[in-house]
Motif scaffolding. Sequence first.
Motif, short mmCIF file in Angstrom:
data_model
loop_
_atom_site.label_atom_id
_atom_site.label_comp_id
_atom_site.label_asym_id
_atom_site.label_seq_id
_atom_site.Cartn_x
_atom_site.Cartn_y
_atom_site.Cartn_z
N ILE A 64 0.85 -1.20 0.00
CA ILE A 64 0.00 0.00 0.00
C ILE A 64 0.88 1.25 0.00
O ILE A 64 0.67 2.18 -0.78
CB ILE A 64 -0.93 0.02 1.25
N THR A 65 1.90 1.23 0.87
CA THR A 65 2.76 2.41 0.97
C THR A 65 3.47 2.68 -0.36
O THR A 65 3.53 3.82 -0.82
CB THR A 65 3.82 2.19 2.07
N LEU A 66 4.00 1.63 -0.97
CA LEU A 66 4.75 1.83 -2.20
C LEU A 66 3.82 2.28 -3.33
O LEU A 66 4.17 3.16 -4.11
CB LEU A 66 5.51 0.56 -2.59
N GLU A 67 2.63 1.68 -3.40
CA GLU A 67 1.67 2.12 -4.43
C GLU A 67 1.33 3.60 -4.24
O GLU A 67 1.33 4.38 -5.19
CB GLU A 67 0.38 1.30 -4.36
N ALA A 68 1.08 3.96 -2.97
CA ALA A 68 0.74 5.35 -2.69
C ALA A 68 1.90 6.27 -3.04
O ALA A 68 1.72 7.35 -3.60
CB ALA A 68 0.37 5.51 -1.22
N LEU A 69 3.12 5.80 -2.73
CA LEU A 69 4.29 6.63 -2.98
C LEU A 69 4.52 6.82 -4.49
O LEU A 69 4.84 7.92 -4.95
CB LEU A 69 5.52 6.00 -2.33
N VAL A 70 4.33 5.76 -5.24
CA VAL A 70 4.49 5.87 -6.70
C VAL A 70 3.46 6.86 -7.24
O VAL A 70 3.80 7.78 -8.02
CB VAL A 70 4.34 4.49 -7.37
N ALA A 71 2.21 6.71 -6.80
CA ALA A 71 1.16 7.62 -7.26
C ALA A 71 1.48 9.05 -6.85
O ALA A 71 1.33 10.00 -7.63
CB ALA A 71 -0.20 7.20 -6.71
N THR A 73 4.42 10.32 -6.24
CA THR A 73 5.57 10.80 -6.99
C THR A 73 5.16 11.26 -8.38
O THR A 73 5.50 12.36 -8.82
CB THR A 73 6.63 9.68 -7.11
N VAL A 74 4.40 10.40 -9.06
CA VAL A 74 3.95 10.75 -10.41
C VAL A 74 3.08 12.01 -10.36
O VAL A 74 3.32 12.98 -11.08
CB VAL A 74 3.19 9.57 -11.04
N GLY A 75 2.09 11.98 -9.46
CA GLY A 75 1.17 13.12 -9.37
C GLY A 75 1.87 14.41 -8.96
O GLY A 75 1.69 15.45 -9.59
N GLY A 76 2.67 14.32 -7.90
CA GLY A 76 3.36 15.50 -7.39
C GLY A 76 4.31 16.10 -8.41
O GLY A 76 4.36 17.31 -8.61
N THR A 77 5.06 15.22 -9.09
CA THR A 77 6.03 15.70 -10.07
C THR A 77 5.33 16.35 -11.27
O THR A 77 5.72 17.43 -11.72
CB THR A 77 6.91 14.54 -10.56
N LEU A 135 5.22 17.38 -4.08
CA LEU A 135 4.78 18.51 -4.91
C LEU A 135 5.52 19.79 -4.53
O LEU A 135 6.11 20.46 -5.38
CB LEU A 135 3.27 18.72 -4.76
N SER A 136 5.51 20.14 -3.23
CA SER A 136 6.05 21.45 -2.87
C SER A 136 7.57 21.48 -3.04
O SER A 136 8.11 22.48 -3.49
CB SER A 136 5.63 21.85 -1.47
N ASN A 137 8.25 20.38 -2.69
CA ASN A 137 9.70 20.38 -2.89
C ASN A 137 10.07 20.47 -4.36
O ASN A 137 10.98 21.20 -4.74
CB ASN A 137 10.31 19.11 -2.29
#
Lengths: 261, 272
Positions: A64-71, A73-77, A135-137
């Motif tokens: 769950i954590t990794l899926e959320a992190l990938v999403a 990362t993609v979304g934030g970037t 996102l903010s970074n």
Amino acid sequence: MTKERFLNTGLPLLAVLIGLGLWEAVVRINDIPPVLLPSPSLIVLTLIKDWHTLYGSLLVTLSITLEALVAATVGGTLLALAFAQWRVLERAFFPFAVILQVTPVVSIAPLLLVYLNSGAAVLVCAFLVGFFPILSNTALGLASVDHNLLDLFQLYRATRGRQLWLLRIPSALPYFLGGLRIGGGLALIGAIVAEIAAGSAGRGAGLAFRIVESGYRLNIPRMFAALVLISVAGIFIFIMLSALSYALLHRWHDSARTRET
Amino acid sequence: MSVNSESGLTGAAGVSPSVPEALVRLEGVCKSFKNGTTALTGVNLDVRNGEFLSLLGPSGCGKSTILRLLAGLTSVSAGAIRWKDARHELGFVFQEPTLMPWSNVFDNVWLPLRLAGASRAAAREKIEEILAKVGLSGFAKAYPRELSGGMKMRVSIARALVTRPSVLLMDEPFAALDEITRTKLNDDLVTLKCELDATVVFVTHSVYESVYLSDRIVVMAPRPGRVVAEIEVPAPLPRAEDFRLGPIYAEICRKTSRALHRAMDSKGSAIS
């Protein structure tokens, strides 16, 4: 072992062992019952005994954590890149970003549970928590470009696309990786908190559910064992992201540089 | 040497029509910024083909603004900048080396060619040639942080020269370097300029540097920025080894210092 190696690896290891030894001693000498404070050895035994259940939960939480992190990362970037290209968008989105950022996502977890099934709610919660630092970074990094280099790109009539690819993205990389490390830790927190709020066993029960469940059953050694695994998951994520950061930055960035002394 | 060189060129007197071979001409250039400061007022200035021109003055006299105007990084508020040729290749060297820290020396120097569409392979010969000229052969794979301040500046100069610009604009490039490195880079810069037959516009606040390097020194005064004197250095480039010991050097240094002092004492700057 040289003095330096001892200071780098030996000493921290020794400190941990001493700490665990003290813990064990305090529990045994005072005869503290496991339901109050289990000894480290009992926690290890529980870990081995309940390995099958706990390992399954560890995998659930990690995935769950990794899926959320990938999403995240993609979304934030992508959103940060869009902000860098269209400043209007950044202005328009700003109030939403502030509201979402200052509202503890934990507090919207119950709301998410109203709209979504528990699995999706946990994922969304972990995503939201991990999303903002990235996102903010990244947005900050894309904006923090050496002005002289921008002038240089203008002098050579670089297109916006090339400016982005050759200048802004590399400049933003250290910021992005910093955000990713924060986001990775927070995504795990989000996943855990949301699962506690959800409190359901469901098809995939993660480590947070094991903790809640052990609490109900007063199975404190198992609660500690689950906690150990959450720490392990956090450490795993941190090490992976640090390694990624080192791989991408060590040739040129000061953060990954070993100082000559 | 041209005829009108000793005229002060201040005020709106206009430019005499008989100026030979101006590569670029500033005509009554004014520049003010949004916050109300006037960086330049009524600047008339010719940059002659092939010369080494120094812009000398205290901070706030608009010498860097002239460079930015020439580079097209900002536009005039009034007046005009006229280039002899429609297409002119420019090189710019900043006060800081301004290298991309994530790229090695080769890729940093490749940048201008890359932005012009040249592949790494197509650019290789030019890059290696210019790196040899600035004395950095063998450092192509090094990253900026592995280099000394002087070497970083050499990379910056190589990057500016790799396109073989007709004009090299330099904004106090050696100000942050130590004396020894600076002297060496001064000599190497003159050699490079002569070899590549480039025109150089060099901003500095050092009288000695400007006299040693230049064919011509333009002295500027601040608040508002304007040209107050032009001084020719009557000795060919590159200069002989003992130029700094000779009478011409001493004489021009004195003359330039005096002009600079007058510039700083002139109207408007007395309050500072």
